[in-house]
Write a protein that holds these residues in place. Structure first.
Motif, PDB file in Angstrom:
ATOM      1  N   THR A  63       0.831  -1.209   0.000  1.00  0.00           N
ATOM      2  CA  THR A  63       0.000   0.000   0.000  1.00  0.00           C
ATOM      3  C   THR A  63       0.856   1.246   0.000  1.00  0.00           C
ATOM      4  N   LEU A  64       1.907   1.255   0.815  1.00  0.00           N
ATOM      5  CA  LEU A  64       2.783   2.424   0.927  1.00  0.00           C
ATOM      6  C   LEU A  64       3.465   2.746  -0.398  1.00  0.00           C
ATOM      7  N   PHE A  65       4.041   1.739  -1.042  1.00  0.00           N
ATOM      8  CA  PHE A  65       4.767   1.978  -2.292  1.00  0.00           C
ATOM      9  C   PHE A  65       3.808   2.367  -3.414  1.00  0.00           C
ATOM     10  N   LEU A 106      -9.445   3.472   0.699  1.00  0.00           N
ATOM     11  CA  LEU A 106      -8.132   3.669   0.081  1.00  0.00           C
ATOM     12  C   LEU A 106      -8.273   4.324  -1.289  1.00  0.00           C
ATOM     13  N   MET A 107      -9.180   3.804  -2.111  1.00  0.00           N
ATOM     14  CA  MET A 107      -9.359   4.364  -3.446  1.00  0.00           C
ATOM     15  C   MET A 107      -9.813   5.817  -3.391  1.00  0.00           C
ATOM     16  N   LEU A 152       2.759  18.223  -0.278  1.00  0.00           N
ATOM     17  CA  LEU A 152       3.359  17.895   1.019  1.00  0.00           C
ATOM     18  C   LEU A 152       2.348  17.198   1.920  1.00  0.00           C
ATOM     19  N   TYR A 153       1.108  17.656   1.859  1.00  0.00           N
ATOM     20  CA  TYR A 153       0.034  16.997   2.618  1.00  0.00           C
ATOM     21  C   TYR A 153      -0.167  15.564   2.124  1.00  0.00           C
ATOM     22  N   ILE A 168       0.039   9.468   2.203  1.00  0.00           N
ATOM     23  CA  ILE A 168       0.671   8.256   1.665  1.00  0.00           C
ATOM     24  C   ILE A 168       0.981   7.279   2.787  1.00  0.00           C
ATOM     25  N   PHE A 169       1.613   7.780   3.841  1.00  0.00           N
ATOM     26  CA  PHE A 169       1.945   6.923   4.982  1.00  0.00           C
ATOM     27  C   PHE A 169       0.707   6.592   5.808  1.00  0.00           C
ATOM     28  N   LEU A 170      -0.126   7.595   6.049  1.00  0.00           N
ATOM     29  CA  LEU A 170      -1.266   7.413   6.949  1.00  0.00           C
ATOM     30  C   LEU A 170      -2.239   6.370   6.418  1.00  0.00           C
TER      31      LEU A 170
END
Length: 265
Positions: A106-108, A191-192, A235-236, A241-243
């Motif tokens: 998911t992260l990548f 997620l989508m 930046l947000y 991306i991580f969250l």
């Protein structure tokens, strides 16, 4: 200033084919292996994920350094803050491989949304979120079925003890829908929706910059405002991306934990 404004188009990204553009391998096996740009981004980020971890652990050292050190810190974060925090040490280590795989995939995939030249997350189209949600869903079912047996697991998940018999007619369908349908659907849609919305907002901000700069002479200064807004939103997106990877993996761990204790309503 004189110039040409290019209106944004999302259709080629999300609805490729004869109408919106050529796809690679579309003539092979009746199009079963056809690849559009978003699929190529998906394959690229999957390859990057595999290469990064292959390089990190190809020659592991007792005292890690460099890429191995970064990879071990990342895996330890998932182990301590997701798997073991939710499932406990024993079950956390047992289910760490699938939870870590879901987290890093998911992260990548999310990260592609801010990489120049890619500019879109494969998770902005529903296919990849469905695959990740199915992986978590099957793990949840496996965890409960392995502990209780499939029939007892399903019964324990949907039948709340000590309820009046008449209420079961109402509660059981709700529990079936909530446990076995709503969980994977909300995982995928959450997620989508986040990355589709993020992609659309960035497209609109950069398109506004293009429009103000080239088309409205009296409003050219607004191009600087929309450019700054686009940079700040990018930046947000780094946080998102991580969250979103963290939330997705955390919810999978929570659902596994609920399956392991399905009889403890």
């Amino acid at each position: 200033m004189k110039g040409e404004f290019h209106a944004p188009e999302l259709d080629p990204e999300f609805f490729p084919g004869e109408t919106y553009g050529h796809m690679l391998l579309e003539d092979v096996a009746n199009g079963w292996f056809a690849l559009d740009r978003l699929m190529l981004v998906r394959l690229l980020m999957a390859a990057v994920l595999v290469i990064v971890f292959a390089l990190a652990f190809r020659n592991p050292k007792l005292v890690p350094s460099g890429l191995q050190n970064v990879a071990e810190i990342a895996v330890d974060f998932v182990r301590l803050n997701i798997a073991e925090d939710i499932l406990g040490k024993k079950e956390g280590r047992r289910f760490l491989p699938i939870i870590a795989t879901i987290f890093f995939t998911t992260l990548f995939m999310n990260a592609a949304t801010i990489i120049p030249g890619l500019n879109i997350s494969p998770n902005a189209r529903i296919g990849m979120p469905i695959v990740l949600a199915i992986a978590g869903y099957l793990t949840m079912i496996y965890a409960g079925a392995k502990r209780y047996g499939f029939g007892k697991f399903v019964k324990s998940s949907v039948v709340i003890p000590n309820l009046p018999p008449a209420l079961h007619l109402l509660v059981v369908p709700i529990e079936i829908f909530s446990t076995f349908i709503l969980r994977p659907v909300t995982l995928a849609l959450r997620l989508m929706a986040n990355f589709l919305a993020g992609h659309i907002i960035l497209v609109l901000l950069f398109s506004a910059t293009n429009f103000f700069f080239w088309q409205l002479n009296a409003w050219t200064a607004l191009a600087g405002v929309t450019s700054l807004a686009a940079v700040l939103f990018t930046l947000y997106e780094c946080i998102i991306i991580f969250l979103q990877a963290y939330i997705f993996a955390l919810l999978v761990a929570v659902y596994i934990e609920l399956s392991l204790h399905a009889d403890a309503h």
